[in-house]
Motif scaffolding. Structure first.
Motif, PDB file in Angstrom:
ATOM      1  N   THR A 172       0.828  -1.208   0.000  1.00 41.10           N
ATOM      2  CA  THR A 172       0.000   0.000   0.000  1.00 41.10           C
ATOM      3  C   THR A 172       0.862   1.258   0.000  1.00 41.10           C
ATOM      4  O   THR A 172       0.570   2.231  -0.709  1.00 41.10           O
ATOM      5  CB  THR A 172      -0.933   0.011   1.218  1.00 41.10           C
ATOM      6  N   LEU A 173       1.929   1.246   0.782  1.00 42.34           N
ATOM      7  CA  LEU A 173       2.852   2.384   0.773  1.00 42.34           C
ATOM      8  C   LEU A 173       3.466   2.567  -0.613  1.00 42.34           C
ATOM      9  O   LEU A 173       3.693   3.698  -1.056  1.00 42.34           O
ATOM     10  CB  LEU A 173       3.948   2.177   1.822  1.00 42.34           C
ATOM     11  N   GLY A 174       3.708   1.456  -1.301  1.00 47.19           N
ATOM     12  CA  GLY A 174       4.210   1.550  -2.670  1.00 47.19           C
ATOM     13  C   GLY A 174       3.219   2.223  -3.598  1.00 47.19           C
ATOM     14  O   GLY A 174       3.602   3.011  -4.474  1.00 47.19           O
ATOM     15  N   LYS A 175       1.929   1.931  -3.415  1.00 41.24           N
ATOM     16  CA  LYS A 175       0.899   2.588  -4.227  1.00 41.24           C
ATOM     17  C   LYS A 175       0.854   4.087  -3.939  1.00 41.24           C
ATOM     18  O   LYS A 175       0.645   4.904  -4.833  1.00 41.24           O
ATOM     19  CB  LYS A 175      -0.479   1.963  -3.942  1.00 41.24           C
ATOM     20  N   ILE A 176       1.034   4.443  -2.672  1.00 47.39           N
ATOM     21  CA  ILE A 176       1.089   5.864  -2.299  1.00 47.39           C
ATOM     22  C   ILE A 176       2.292   6.520  -2.974  1.00 47.39           C
ATOM     23  O   ILE A 176       2.194   7.636  -3.503  1.00 47.39           O
ATOM     24  CB  ILE A 176       1.160   6.009  -0.767  1.00 47.39           C
ATOM     25  N   ALA A 177       3.422   5.824  -2.964  1.00 49.15           N
ATOM     26  CA  ALA A 177       4.621   6.359  -3.609  1.00 49.15           C
ATOM     27  C   ALA A 177       4.422   6.523  -5.110  1.00 49.15           C
ATOM     28  O   ALA A 177       4.939   7.471  -5.714  1.00 49.15           O
ATOM     29  CB  ALA A 177       5.817   5.457  -3.315  1.00 49.15           C
ATOM     30  N   ASP A 178       3.668   5.611  -5.727  1.00 52.86           N
ATOM     31  CA  ASP A 178       3.358   5.752  -7.162  1.00 52.86           C
ATOM     32  C   ASP A 178       2.625   7.070  -7.426  1.00 52.86           C
ATOM     33  O   ASP A 178       2.919   7.776  -8.393  1.00 52.86           O
ATOM     34  CB  ASP A 178       2.477   4.589  -7.633  1.00 52.86           C
ATOM     35  N   ILE A 179       1.662   7.371  -6.574  1.00 54.69           N
ATOM     36  CA  ILE A 179       0.890   8.612  -6.730  1.00 54.69           C
ATOM     37  C   ILE A 179       1.787   9.829  -6.518  1.00 54.69           C
ATOM     38  O   ILE A 179       1.742  10.797  -7.290  1.00 54.69           O
ATOM     39  CB  ILE A 179      -0.297   8.637  -5.747  1.00 54.69           C
ATOM     40  N   LEU A 180       2.598   9.786  -5.475  1.00 53.39           N
ATOM     41  CA  LEU A 180       3.518  10.894  -5.196  1.00 53.39           C
ATOM     42  C   LEU A 180       4.469  11.114  -6.366  1.00 53.39           C
ATOM     43  O   LEU A 180       4.753  12.262  -6.739  1.00 53.39           O
ATOM     44  CB  LEU A 180       4.310  10.600  -3.922  1.00 53.39           C
ATOM     45  N   PHE A 181       4.961  10.029  -6.947  1.00 55.75           N
ATOM     46  CA  PHE A 181       5.863  10.132  -8.100  1.00 55.75           C
ATOM     47  C   PHE A 181       5.162  10.829  -9.259  1.00 55.75           C
ATOM     48  O   PHE A 181       5.711  11.720  -9.898  1.00 55.75           O
ATOM     49  CB  PHE A 181       6.333   8.743  -8.523  1.00 55.75           C
ATOM     50  N   GLN A 182       3.927  10.418  -9.523  1.00 53.52           N
ATOM     51  CA  GLN A 182       3.169  11.017 -10.624  1.00 53.52           C
ATOM     52  C   GLN A 182       2.912  12.499 -10.372  1.00 53.52           C
ATOM     53  O   GLN A 182       2.882  13.303 -11.305  1.00 53.52           O
ATOM     54  CB  GLN A 182       1.841  10.283 -10.805  1.00 53.52           C
ATOM     55  N   GLN A 183       2.753  12.868  -9.110  1.00 49.03           N
ATOM     56  CA  GLN A 183       2.513  14.268  -8.759  1.00 49.03           C
ATOM     57  C   GLN A 183       3.795  15.079  -8.677  1.00 49.03           C
ATOM     58  O   GLN A 183       3.743  16.289  -8.449  1.00 49.03           O
ATOM     59  CB  GLN A 183       1.786  14.344  -7.413  1.00 49.03           C
ATOM     60  N   GLY A 184       4.945  14.415  -8.839  1.00 50.38           N
ATOM     61  CA  GLY A 184       6.213  15.123  -8.807  1.00 50.38           C
ATOM     62  C   GLY A 184       6.849  15.240  -7.437  1.00 50.38           C
ATOM     63  O   GLY A 184       7.870  15.910  -7.281  1.00 50.38           O
ATOM     64  N   GLN A 185       6.288  14.575  -6.431  1.00 54.97           N
ATOM     65  CA  GLN A 185       6.846  14.640  -5.074  1.00 54.97           C
ATOM     66  C   GLN A 185       7.887  13.523  -4.925  1.00 54.97           C
ATOM     67  O   GLN A 185       7.682  12.524  -4.236  1.00 54.97           O
ATOM     68  CB  GLN A 185       5.728  14.517  -4.052  1.00 54.97           C
ATOM     69  N   LEU A 186       9.021  13.744  -5.577  1.00 59.17           N
ATOM     70  CA  LEU A 186      10.015  12.692  -5.734  1.00 59.17           C
ATOM     71  C   LEU A 186      10.715  12.328  -4.430  1.00 59.17           C
ATOM     72  O   LEU A 186      11.017  11.151  -4.191  1.00 59.17           O
ATOM     73  CB  LEU A 186      11.052  13.114  -6.791  1.00 59.17           C
ATOM     74  N   GLU A 187      11.011  13.315  -3.601  1.00 56.74           N
ATOM     75  CA  GLU A 187      11.753  13.036  -2.379  1.00 56.74           C
ATOM     76  C   GLU A 187      10.951  12.139  -1.426  1.00 56.74           C
ATOM     77  O   GLU A 187      11.487  11.194  -0.844  1.00 56.74           O
ATOM     78  CB  GLU A 187      12.133  14.342  -1.668  1.00 56.74           C
ATOM     79  N   GLU A 188       9.673  12.432  -1.274  1.00 54.61           N
ATOM     80  CA  GLU A 188       8.847  11.607  -0.383  1.00 54.61           C
ATOM     81  C   GLU A 188       8.638  10.225  -0.982  1.00 54.61           C
ATOM     82  O   GLU A 188       8.626   9.217  -0.248  1.00 54.61           O
ATOM     83  CB  GLU A 188       7.506  12.288  -0.112  1.00 54.61           C
ATOM     84  N   ALA A 189       8.475  10.167  -2.299  1.00 52.10           N
ATOM     85  CA  ALA A 189       8.361   8.858  -2.945  1.00 52.10           C
ATOM     86  C   ALA A 189       9.634   8.043  -2.715  1.00 52.10           C
ATOM     87  O   ALA A 189       9.576   6.844  -2.405  1.00 52.10           O
ATOM     88  CB  ALA A 189       8.094   9.029  -4.433  1.00 52.10           C
ATOM     89  N   MET A 190      10.785   8.691  -2.838  1.00 46.55           N
ATOM     90  CA  MET A 190      12.060   7.999  -2.616  1.00 46.55           C
ATOM     91  C   MET A 190      12.181   7.528  -1.167  1.00 46.55           C
ATOM     92  O   MET A 190      12.642   6.409  -0.894  1.00 46.55           O
ATOM     93  CB  MET A 190      13.220   8.925  -2.962  1.00 46.55           C
ATOM     94  N   ARG A 191      11.780   8.374  -0.224  1.00 44.92           N
ATOM     95  CA  ARG A 191      11.865   7.992   1.187  1.00 44.92           C
ATOM     96  C   ARG A 191      11.046   6.734   1.460  1.00 44.92           C
ATOM     97  O   ARG A 191      11.519   5.808   2.133  1.00 44.92           O
ATOM     98  CB  ARG A 191      11.359   9.134   2.081  1.00 44.92           C
ATOM     99  N   ILE A 192       9.829   6.694   0.931  1.00 49.10           N
ATOM    100  CA  ILE A 192       8.972   5.526   1.134  1.00 49.10           C
ATOM    101  C   ILE A 192       9.628   4.274   0.556  1.00 49.10           C
ATOM    102  O   ILE A 192       9.659   3.217   1.192  1.00 49.10           O
ATOM    103  CB  ILE A 192       7.585   5.758   0.513  1.00 49.10           C
ATOM    104  N   ARG A 193      10.147   4.390  -0.659  1.00 49.66           N
ATOM    105  CA  ARG A 193      10.771   3.226  -1.299  1.00 49.66           C
ATOM    106  C   ARG A 193      11.930   2.692  -0.459  1.00 49.66           C
ATOM    107  O   ARG A 193      12.034   1.483  -0.218  1.00 49.66           O
ATOM    108  CB  ARG A 193      11.300   3.603  -2.688  1.00 49.66           C
ATOM    109  N   ARG A 194      12.810   3.603  -0.045  1.00 54.51           N
ATOM    110  CA  ARG A 194      14.039   3.176   0.627  1.00 54.51           C
ATOM    111  C   ARG A 194      13.821   2.790   2.094  1.00 54.51           C
ATOM    112  O   ARG A 194      14.434   1.842   2.584  1.00 54.51           O
ATOM    113  CB  ARG A 194      15.091   4.287   0.539  1.00 54.51           C
ATOM    114  N   GLU A 195      12.967   3.539   2.786  1.00 51.72           N
ATOM    115  CA  GLU A 195      12.849   3.352   4.233  1.00 51.72           C
ATOM    116  C   GLU A 195      11.668   2.488   4.659  1.00 51.72           C
ATOM    117  O   GLU A 195      11.712   1.880   5.739  1.00 51.72           O
ATOM    118  CB  GLU A 195      12.739   4.724   4.922  1.00 51.72           C
ATOM    119  N   GLU A 196      10.622   2.434   3.828  1.00 46.08           N
ATOM    120  CA  GLU A 196       9.410   1.721   4.227  1.00 46.08           C
ATOM    121  C   GLU A 196       9.227   0.396   3.482  1.00 46.08           C
ATOM    122  O   GLU A 196       8.713  -0.569   4.037  1.00 46.08           O
ATOM    123  CB  GLU A 196       8.184   2.607   3.985  1.00 46.08           C
TER     124      GLU A 196
END
Length: 283
Positions: free
Chosen positions: A21-45
């Motif tokens: 589910t966190l990955g799906k959230i990161a997908d949305i953030l990536f599409q919206q251009g919020q790259l840093e938060e998407a990266m944090r989720i991928r690496r840390e969560e």
């Protein structure tokens, strides 16, 4: 995702579903251009969970999403390392031909950015297209044809590039694929602009295609599309003396570039806005 799913998985202690589910959230953030938060989720969560579970496939998929972010941030060498050293060996081991083809396509994207057109073309034609044809994946086949068209255009073959993009557009329309539809319209408009048409009707077609592409990018929240298409659309509108519309598109483009942390591009767009406003005597 945040209010309905995550609390349930937290309550149940279901770490895999929480990570998914966190990955799906990161997908949305990536599409919206919020790259840093998407990266944090991928690496840390996500990655720690898949490492803990020993899930090599989901680990590879997550690393691929990290590589997507690095690519957007211009970190091509690290993105390439992940593709070749972390992803491909896993998909080869699993016999996952589709994921292997997708990863090779991402490698070809990097090669294209680096100007290695011949190797990028070889991958597209010899490694990707046969797989998507074998699997009957018409969407990915059409996307790959669009990437081939971009290479052909760079190699000075605009007519063949145009033919492939038109084929891709037909597929996108038939499938209702808004992202691919918007991207193809943008590519077609750029191809037509490169031919430097003299007929006003051709310029109107270009304007219509850019306008549709921009509207779709705004609708879907694709920051990369808003940034790139808005910049070109704004320039064309300004050249047609549609200054108010030009500034509106350029302002959205600038905001999207800043969201993507592409400050150089954002400042170039800001300078265009200043130039247009100076023509009208505006501050």
């Amino acid at each position: 995702r945040r209010e309905e799913q995550l609390p349930v998985y937290n309550q149940l202690g279901d770490i895999r579903s929480r990570a998914v589910t966190l990955g799906k959230i990161a997908d949305i953030l990536f599409q919206q251009g919020q790259l840093e938060e998407a990266m944090r989720i991928r690496r840390e969560e996500q990655l720690p969970v898949y490492n803990q579970l020993g899930d090599i496939r989901e680990r590879a998929v997550t690393l691929g999403k990290i590589a997507n972010i690095l690519f957007q941030q211009g970190q091509l060498e690290e993105a390439m390392r992940i593709r070749r050293e972390e992803e491909l060996p896993v998909y080869n081991q699993l016999g996952d031909i589709r994921s292997r083809a997708v990863t090779l396509g991402a490698i070809a994207d990097i090669l294209f950015q680096q100007g290695q057109l011949e190797e990028a073309m070889r991958i597209r034609r010899d490694e990707e297209l046969p797989v998507y044809s074998q699997l009957g994946d018409i969407r990915e086949r059409a996307v790959t044809l669009g990437k081939i068209a971009n290479i052909l255009f760079q190699q000075g073959q605009p007519d063949e590039a145009m033919r492939l993009q038109e084929e891709r557009l037909t597929v996108a329309q038939q499938m209702g694929d808004v992202d691919s539809h918007a991207s193809t319209l943008f590519d077609l408009a750029r191809l037509r602009m490169a031919t430097e048409p003299t007929d006003p009707a051709d310029w109107q077609t270009i304007l219509n295609q850019l306008g549709q592409s921009f509207a779709m990018a705004v609708q879907t929240g694709r920051a990369d599309g808003v940034a790139a298409v808005g910049a070109l659309l704004g320039q064309l509108l300004a050249a047609m003396n549609k200054r108010q519309e030009a500034v509106a598109a350029l302002e959205q483009s600038e905001a999207a570039f800043r969201l993507l942390q592409k400050e150089d591009e954002a400042e170039q767009v800001r300078e265009l806005i200043r130039s247009i406003r100076n023509l009208d005597g505006a501050p």
